[in-house]
Design an enzyme around this catalytic site. Structure first.
Site, PDB file in Angstrom:
ATOM      1  N   GLY A  11       0.770  -1.229   0.000  1.00 53.16           N
ATOM      2  CA  GLY A  11       0.000   0.000   0.000  1.00 53.16           C
ATOM      3  C   GLY A  11       0.803   1.283   0.000  1.00 53.16           C
ATOM      4  O   GLY A  11       0.240   2.354  -0.230  1.00 53.16           O
ATOM      5  N   GLY A  13       3.353   1.773  -2.068  1.00 46.16           N
ATOM      6  CA  GLY A  13       4.021   1.881  -3.357  1.00 46.16           C
ATOM      7  C   GLY A  13       3.329   2.806  -4.340  1.00 46.16           C
ATOM      8  O   GLY A  13       2.366   3.502  -4.015  1.00 46.16           O
ATOM      9  N   TYR A  14       3.801   2.781  -5.568  1.00 44.02           N
ATOM     10  CA  TYR A  14       3.381   3.724  -6.606  1.00 44.02           C
ATOM     11  C   TYR A  14       1.880   3.658  -6.874  1.00 44.02           C
ATOM     12  O   TYR A  14       1.184   4.677  -6.858  1.00 44.02           O
ATOM     13  CB  TYR A  14       4.160   3.442  -7.893  1.00 44.02           C
ATOM     14  CG  TYR A  14       3.890   4.427  -9.005  1.00 44.02           C
ATOM     15  CD1 TYR A  14       4.424   5.707  -8.956  1.00 44.02           C
ATOM     16  CD2 TYR A  14       3.101   4.082 -10.091  1.00 44.02           C
ATOM     17  CE1 TYR A  14       4.172   6.630  -9.971  1.00 44.02           C
ATOM     18  CE2 TYR A  14       2.849   4.986 -11.104  1.00 44.02           C
ATOM     19  CZ  TYR A  14       3.386   6.258 -11.045  1.00 44.02           C
ATOM     20  OH  TYR A  14       3.129   7.158 -12.049  1.00 44.02           O
ATOM     21  N   GLY A  16      -0.114   1.349  -5.126  1.00 47.19           N
ATOM     22  CA  GLY A  16      -0.742   0.938  -3.874  1.00 47.19           C
ATOM     23  C   GLY A  16      -1.281   2.091  -3.061  1.00 47.19           C
ATOM     24  O   GLY A  16      -2.384   2.013  -2.504  1.00 47.19           O
ATOM     25  N   ARG A  35       5.073  -4.034   6.866  1.00 43.89           N
ATOM     26  CA  ARG A  35       6.029  -5.134   6.977  1.00 43.89           C
ATOM     27  C   ARG A  35       7.249  -4.688   7.766  1.00 43.89           C
ATOM     28  O   ARG A  35       7.772  -3.590   7.547  1.00 43.89           O
ATOM     29  CB  ARG A  35       6.446  -5.609   5.586  1.00 43.89           C
ATOM     30  CG  ARG A  35       5.299  -6.248   4.802  1.00 43.89           C
ATOM     31  CD  ARG A  35       5.771  -6.881   3.515  1.00 43.89           C
ATOM     32  NE  ARG A  35       6.198  -5.884   2.538  1.00 43.89           N
ATOM     33  CZ  ARG A  35       7.322  -5.948   1.846  1.00 43.89           C
ATOM     34  NH1 ARG A  35       8.182  -6.927   2.038  1.00 43.89           N
ATOM     35  NH2 ARG A  35       7.616  -5.010   0.974  1.00 43.89           N
ATOM     36  N   LYS A  44       8.132   5.488   3.453  1.00 44.04           N
ATOM     37  CA  LYS A  44       7.037   4.519   3.477  1.00 44.04           C
ATOM     38  C   LYS A  44       6.384   4.469   4.852  1.00 44.04           C
ATOM     39  O   LYS A  44       5.150   4.355   4.964  1.00 44.04           O
ATOM     40  CB  LYS A  44       7.540   3.143   3.056  1.00 44.04           C
ATOM     41  CG  LYS A  44       7.917   3.060   1.583  1.00 44.04           C
ATOM     42  CD  LYS A  44       8.204   1.643   1.146  1.00 44.04           C
ATOM     43  CE  LYS A  44       8.461   1.578  -0.366  1.00 44.04           C
ATOM     44  NZ  LYS A  44       8.653   0.194  -0.833  1.00 44.04           N
ATOM     45  N   LYS A 138       3.452 -13.396 -13.523  1.00 44.30           N
ATOM     46  CA  LYS A 138       2.051 -13.090 -13.245  1.00 44.30           C
ATOM     47  C   LYS A 138       1.150 -14.288 -13.552  1.00 44.30           C
ATOM     48  O   LYS A 138       0.174 -14.545 -12.826  1.00 44.30           O
ATOM     49  CB  LYS A 138       1.618 -11.862 -14.046  1.00 44.30           C
ATOM     50  CG  LYS A 138       2.234 -10.566 -13.539  1.00 44.30           C
ATOM     51  CD  LYS A 138       1.787  -9.353 -14.336  1.00 44.30           C
ATOM     52  CE  LYS A 138       2.390  -8.075 -13.756  1.00 44.30           C
ATOM     53  NZ  LYS A 138       1.967  -6.870 -14.508  1.00 44.30           N
ATOM     54  N   ARG A 142      -1.437 -16.350 -11.175  1.00 47.83           N
ATOM     55  CA  ARG A 142      -2.809 -16.674 -11.594  1.00 47.83           C
ATOM     56  C   ARG A 142      -3.087 -18.172 -11.436  1.00 47.83           C
ATOM     57  O   ARG A 142      -4.160 -18.571 -10.967  1.00 47.83           O
ATOM     58  CB  ARG A 142      -3.042 -16.268 -13.051  1.00 47.83           C
ATOM     59  CG  ARG A 142      -3.227 -14.797 -13.292  1.00 47.83           C
ATOM     60  CD  ARG A 142      -3.710 -14.563 -14.711  1.00 47.83           C
ATOM     61  NE  ARG A 142      -3.910 -13.155 -15.019  1.00 47.83           N
ATOM     62  CZ  ARG A 142      -4.533 -12.707 -16.106  1.00 47.83           C
ATOM     63  NH1 ARG A 142      -5.009 -13.572 -16.983  1.00 47.83           N
ATOM     64  NH2 ARG A 142      -4.678 -11.408 -16.323  1.00 47.83           N
TER      65      ARG A 142
END
Length: 312
Positions: A11, A13-14, A16, A35, A44, A138, A142
């Site tokens: 959350g 980040g860019y 997030g 974290r 952050k 990715k 999935r």
């Protein structure tokens, strides 16, 4: 219908941080993972505190502590991952297998949105090496999601405006050119550009929508579909000046791969598929997908001419 509780992983980040903002604005009880690995990353940590002031809950969890992830996930209904998948920053897509395992054990999640937000990896089986690693990773996530029967929505957000519109899609700089510009091929293949806050808005819209369950949501707002040449034309009109143009043929573009850093080779491969193949717009959305601006016409998305005006 009661709004889902949302947990955002990545959350700060860019993308997030925009998802956290959109979740709060749309009235969802929002949790953000903190974290312990953040350590000395003061920006952050301060961003997390700003989320708390806005009403978000901060919950401590670590990818190296399975139980902490399970406990965090049990607090919510929906998990959204915004872990970085951009090699020029940090490529951490594979880490999502940790929350997938935790979601499977928790057993309470009604929707998981993994970190995609770019090209649809299911359509990139032909991608060039080494750039295909992004899509392969990715697809591995999935596969794990679907094998675990976790309800999902995949978000194909095409091109972030900050990366691609605000630079006229030039490589090596995010600063808008004012004199010279490079075009890929003839500059006529269509691409799709989105303001990152609109990406976040559409993302949150999906989480309680049964129409997007176990589907891919494609973000294709019609007024933001341009070729690179058309995007440059918008900028030229805004600044009242024609830029000096250099056209790069595909064979010349691919030769630049040799000898570059790995992360740059990855990026060049992606640029090739976007601007020489037109991979964002050369297909129709099938039964396994939906288009965001049709589902949510109430979203007044940012048009790229308006977006570029802030740079003038």
């Amino acid at each position: 219908m009661e709004k889902s509780k949302v947990l955002v992983v990545g959350g700060t980040g860019y993308i997030g941080r925009r998802i956290v903002k959109a979740s709060l604005e749309q009235g969802h009880e929002t949790y953000v993972i903190q974290r312990p690995e953040l350590g000395l990353q003061i920006e952050k940590l301060q961003r997390l505190l700003s989320f708390k002031k806005q009403g978000a809950h901060i919950v401590e969890a670590s990818f190296s502590d399975h139980k902490s992830l399970v406990d965090a996930i049990k607090k919510v209904d929906v998990v959204i991952s915004a872990i970085s998948g951009v090699h020029i920053r940090s490529h951490s897509i594979g880490l999502q297998l940790k929350p997938v395992d935790a979601i499977k054990e928790a057993g309470n999640i009604k929707r998981f949105l993994p970190s995609e937000f770019g090209l649809d990896p299911a359509r990139m089986g032909h991608a060039l090496e080494p750039g295909r690693v992004t899509f392969d990773d990715k697809m591995a996530v999935r596969k794990a999601i679907e094998e675990a029967n976790i309800p999902f929505t995949y978000i194909s957000a095409n091109l972030f405006a900050g990366y691609f519109a605000g630079s006229l899609s030039q490589m090596g700089s995010f600063v808008l050119p004012r004199d010279k510009v490079h075009l890929f091929g003839d500059g006529k293949h269509k691409a799709i550009f989105l303001d990152e806050y609109d990406v976040a808005t559409y993302t949150i819209k999906t989480i309680d929508d049964p129409r997007t369950l176990n589907k891919t949501l494609y973000l294709r707002p019609q007024e933001n579909i341009f070729s690179q040449g058309e995007l440059i034309g918008i900028w030229e009109k805004l600044i009242g000046k024609d830029l000096e143009k250099t056209y790069i043929p595909p064979e010349g573009f691919l030769t630049t791969l040799k000898g570059l850093e790995y992360k740059l080779q990855v990026a060049i491969g992606h640029f090739y598929h976007i601007f020489y193949e037109g991979c964002l717009t050369n297909f129709e959305i099938g039964e396994d997908g939906e288009e965001a601006s049709k589902l949510y016409p109430e979203v007044n998305y940012t048009r790229m001419d308006e977006y570029l005006k802030i740079y003038v």
